[in-house]
Structures are given as structure tokens and as C-alpha cells.
Design a protein around this motif. Sequence first.
Motif, mmCIF file in Angstrom:
data_model
loop_
_atom_site.group_PDB
_atom_site.id
_atom_site.type_symbol
_atom_site.label_atom_id
_atom_site.label_comp_id
_atom_site.label_asym_id
_atom_site.label_seq_id
_atom_site.Cartn_x
_atom_site.Cartn_y
_atom_site.Cartn_z
ATOM 1 N N ASP A 247 0.995 -1.093 -0.032
ATOM 2 C CA ASP A 247 -0.171 0.015 0.061
ATOM 3 C C ASP A 247 0.919 1.207 0.175
ATOM 4 N N VAL A 248 0.024 2.415 -0.141
ATOM 5 C CA VAL A 248 0.890 3.624 -0.251
ATOM 6 C C VAL A 248 1.798 3.977 1.144
ATOM 7 N N ASN A 249 3.161 4.601 1.007
ATOM 8 C CA ASN A 249 3.709 5.010 2.160
ATOM 9 C C ASN A 249 2.910 6.168 2.839
ATOM 10 N N PRO A 250 2.898 6.371 4.307
ATOM 11 C CA PRO A 250 3.382 5.408 5.264
ATOM 12 C C PRO A 250 2.719 4.271 5.923
ATOM 13 N N ILE A 251 1.534 3.809 5.263
ATOM 14 C CA ILE A 251 0.680 2.823 5.632
ATOM 15 C C ILE A 251 1.419 1.665 5.959
ATOM 16 N N PRO A 252 2.433 0.875 5.356
ATOM 17 C CA PRO A 252 3.016 -0.322 5.872
ATOM 18 C C PRO A 252 3.898 0.087 6.797
ATOM 19 N N ILE A 253 4.653 1.115 6.516
ATOM 20 C CA ILE A 253 5.788 1.198 7.798
ATOM 21 C C ILE A 253 5.303 1.477 9.201
ATOM 22 N N LYS A 254 4.361 1.857 9.134
ATOM 23 C CA LYS A 254 3.510 2.285 10.467
ATOM 24 C C LYS A 254 3.340 0.864 11.187
ATOM 25 N N VAL A 255 2.957 -0.177 10.392
ATOM 26 C CA VAL A 255 2.681 -1.141 11.025
ATOM 27 C C VAL A 255 3.931 -1.658 11.846
ATOM 28 N N LEU A 256 5.028 -1.653 11.210
ATOM 29 C CA LEU A 256 6.443 -2.152 11.908
ATOM 30 C C LEU A 256 6.860 -1.253 13.247
ATOM 31 N N VAL A 257 6.564 0.179 13.129
ATOM 32 C CA VAL A 257 7.189 0.980 13.802
ATOM 33 C C VAL A 257 6.270 0.666 15.304
ATOM 34 N N SER A 258 4.847 0.449 15.140
ATOM 35 C CA SER A 258 4.058 -0.012 15.865
ATOM 36 C C SER A 258 4.555 -1.428 16.611
ATOM 37 N N HIS A 259 4.820 -2.282 15.795
ATOM 38 C CA HIS A 259 5.144 -3.555 16.170
ATOM 39 C C HIS A 259 6.506 -3.616 17.069
ATOM 40 N N ILE A 260 7.337 -2.600 16.803
ATOM 41 C CA ILE A 260 8.533 -2.472 17.657
ATOM 42 C C ILE A 260 8.428 -1.760 19.045
ATOM 43 N N GLY A 261 7.111 -1.153 19.118
ATOM 44 C CA GLY A 261 6.682 -0.488 20.402
ATOM 45 C C GLY A 261 6.724 0.950 20.433
ATOM 46 N N PHE A 262 6.583 1.484 19.107
ATOM 47 C CA PHE A 262 6.427 3.234 19.147
ATOM 48 C C PHE A 262 5.166 3.464 18.816
ATOM 49 N N GLY A 263 4.036 3.385 19.694
ATOM 50 C CA GLY A 263 2.915 4.233 19.284
ATOM 51 C C GLY A 263 1.787 2.951 18.803
ATOM 52 N N GLU A 264 0.575 3.250 18.616
ATOM 53 C CA GLU A 264 -0.297 2.573 18.140
ATOM 54 C C GLU A 264 -0.112 2.580 16.540
ATOM 55 N N TYR A 265 -0.878 1.427 15.914
ATOM 56 C CA TYR A 265 -0.971 1.475 14.463
ATOM 57 C C TYR A 265 -1.992 2.392 13.937
ATOM 58 N N ALA A 266 -1.905 3.875 13.769
ATOM 59 C CA ALA A 266 -2.805 4.717 13.329
ATOM 60 C C ALA A 266 -2.161 5.793 12.710
ATOM 61 N N MET A 267 -3.348 6.010 11.631
ATOM 62 C CA MET A 267 -2.925 7.329 10.734
ATOM 63 C C MET A 267 -3.900 7.969 10.436
ATOM 64 N N ARG A 268 -3.858 9.171 9.649
ATOM 65 C CA ARG A 268 -4.983 10.155 9.582
ATOM 66 C C ARG A 268 -5.392 9.824 8.314
ATOM 67 N N LEU A 269 -6.767 10.243 7.900
ATOM 68 C CA LEU A 269 -7.522 10.183 6.775
ATOM 69 C C LEU A 269 -6.988 11.299 5.997
ATOM 70 N N PRO A 270 -6.758 10.838 4.501
ATOM 71 C CA PRO A 270 -7.532 9.833 3.893
ATOM 72 C C PRO A 270 -6.545 8.570 3.802
ATOM 73 N N LEU A 271 -5.458 8.309 4.481
ATOM 74 C CA LEU A 271 -4.913 7.020 4.790
ATOM 75 C C LEU A 271 -5.782 6.053 5.937
ATOM 76 N N VAL A 272 -5.591 4.848 5.430
ATOM 77 C CA VAL A 272 -6.241 3.781 6.189
ATOM 78 C C VAL A 272 -5.567 2.557 6.264
ATOM 79 N N PRO A 273 -5.678 1.850 7.479
ATOM 80 C CA PRO A 273 -4.858 0.867 7.812
ATOM 81 C C PRO A 273 -4.981 -0.343 6.704
ATOM 82 N N LEU A 274 -4.196 -0.942 6.937
ATOM 83 C CA LEU A 274 -3.932 -2.404 6.136
ATOM 84 C C LEU A 274 -4.878 -3.406 6.845
ATOM 85 N N GLU A 275 -5.125 -4.351 6.027
ATOM 86 C CA GLU A 275 -6.046 -5.530 6.477
ATOM 87 C C GLU A 275 -5.165 -6.598 7.241
ATOM 88 N N GLN A 276 -5.862 -7.161 8.311
ATOM 89 C CA GLN A 276 -4.942 -8.006 9.177
ATOM 90 C C GLN A 276 -4.160 -8.927 8.380
#
Length: 293
Positions: A247-276
Motif C-alpha cells: 500500500d502507499v507509504n506510510p501505511i505499511p511502515i507504521k505497522v512495523l513502528v508500532s510492532h517494535i513498540g512506538f505507538g499505536e498502528y494509526a494514521m490520519r485520513l485519507p490514509l487507512v490501515p492495512l487488512e490484518q
Amino acid sequence: MSHLFTGAAAAVTTPFINNAVDYEAFRAHLTFLKNNSIQSFVINGTTGEGSTLTSEEKVNCLKIALEVAGGDIPVIAGTGSNNTAQTVAASKEAEALGVDALLVITPYYNKTSQKGLIAHFTAVADAVNIPVVLYDVPSRTGMTIEPETLKILAQHPTITALKDATGDFAHFSRLQAVVDESFAFYSGNDDLALPYFAQGGHGIISVLANALPNEYQDLYEKAQTAPKEALQLHQTLFPLVDALGVDVNPIPIKVLVSHIGFGEYAMRLPLVPLEQTEIDKVITQFDLIRKDG
């Protein structure tokens, strides 16, 4: 010749909680990056969702980045827009805060001509006394900085570098031919980092370095002295880089930033999260690299 930085800078993500900036997570992430070989912070850029941040939020993020950097590594502020007056005002404000340099994108949507690019970037550079890094990303803006345009702009004393996200190596060669060694080129594409270094690039402003800062600095250093080892590292990183293209940046990288412990997996519209299922694939590739590392 000294450049603003060499090696890996992070195009830093901006964490959100309940649609507000999570400054605590932001500070922790920056501290992690600084402690793990990152050579510069790039704040309020595309990856940082700068286009959806308020002026106050941008200023707060820059203040925190400057505090964490502590003068040890440069802080580069993304201040560009498609409005020259607004870009000049944001650039002067960032300079007054104490940032080390500015990242200024080519105007988008209304765009301009090559003559207009010269006028736009010159107006910004004339208004400040710190380095300006031009940002060329035609996939988002619909236009490219041509070699003859760069030749003119590079003569300005504060225009010292280019973030090149064109993905065009022939174009890169043409750009290199019109500047001297004092001008720095930074890749804007993680998938092309190694060949960009091999062609003389001075570093990368990286998305994936948000989660793997040591690896991207190591890739740059190995490219200078141990090309076979650099190729091995590139091949190790590439499946994850490829996975981030889901998907478009930064949607996927925010998965990893959250995964390593730095905040929730969230972004502002018009960006939306990946499917599980997509989240799981990205995390799986990342964990494979950490396990091998």
C-alpha cells in the motif's frame, strides 16, 4: 567534501493516538533511531504525514527532534508545499527553531514549469541561511527536476542536496554530470538503495530505516568497502522492502513502528490501515530479518 550527512537518514513517522500526535511515542522512537546508527532525522515529510499535521503539531515535532538530536545529528524539516509563500514561511519558522536543513518538495497539483521550479526553489533558498535539500518525487507530484534546472539551482549557496525518488538511474547520471562533488544525492527509494550507493549516492532518506536503522547504515557502509557483503544484506532486506509495497507509504511502515513498540498502528485520513492478513505478512517478513540478524 563534507555533506549534511552520509549514510542512512530516517524519514520519521508520526505516531497518533485518538487522532492526536503521540509525542511520548515520537520521542521514544527518535531516541531509538539515534541510538541505532541513524545519521539524520527528517521530520514532517511524506512518511511523517506532514500534509495532515497542523502548524502547531509540526513545530512540536521539530522541537522534540531537536531535543533528541542534541546537536549530534542533523534535523531536516520538511517544509515544502505547492504554495511558495507558505513554503517560505514554514522554512523561516523551521530555521528559527534551529533545524539544520530543509527538505523542499517540487510543487504538486498546480505544479509548474522548469522555469517556475527555479523561481520557487530560489525564493525559498533566498529566505533562509541553512541548507535546502530539493525533493524530487514525480510519482506524487507529476513533475521532475530536469538536469539543466538542477545545474542552475545548485549554484545557489544554500541549495546543497537532492532527495531523488525518481527511480531513474539514467536521470541520476545526467544530474550528477551538472554538479560538482560538494552537492549531495540521497536516494528516496529503499528498494534501490544499493545500486544508488554504487552509482555514487551519498546516502538515503529511508522509510524502512524507521524500523531497521542499523541495517540501512550498515548497507551504506558495506557498499563503500565490502560490495559482496552489501549485496547479501540487500538481498536479506529486499523481501521486506517488497512487502511494504502492499500500500502507499506510510501505511505499511507504521505497522512495523508500532510492532517494535512506538505507538499505536494509526494514521490520519485519507490514509487507512492495512487488512490484518496484510499486516501479518509485513510483520512476518520483518521478524525473519530480526531472527536472522
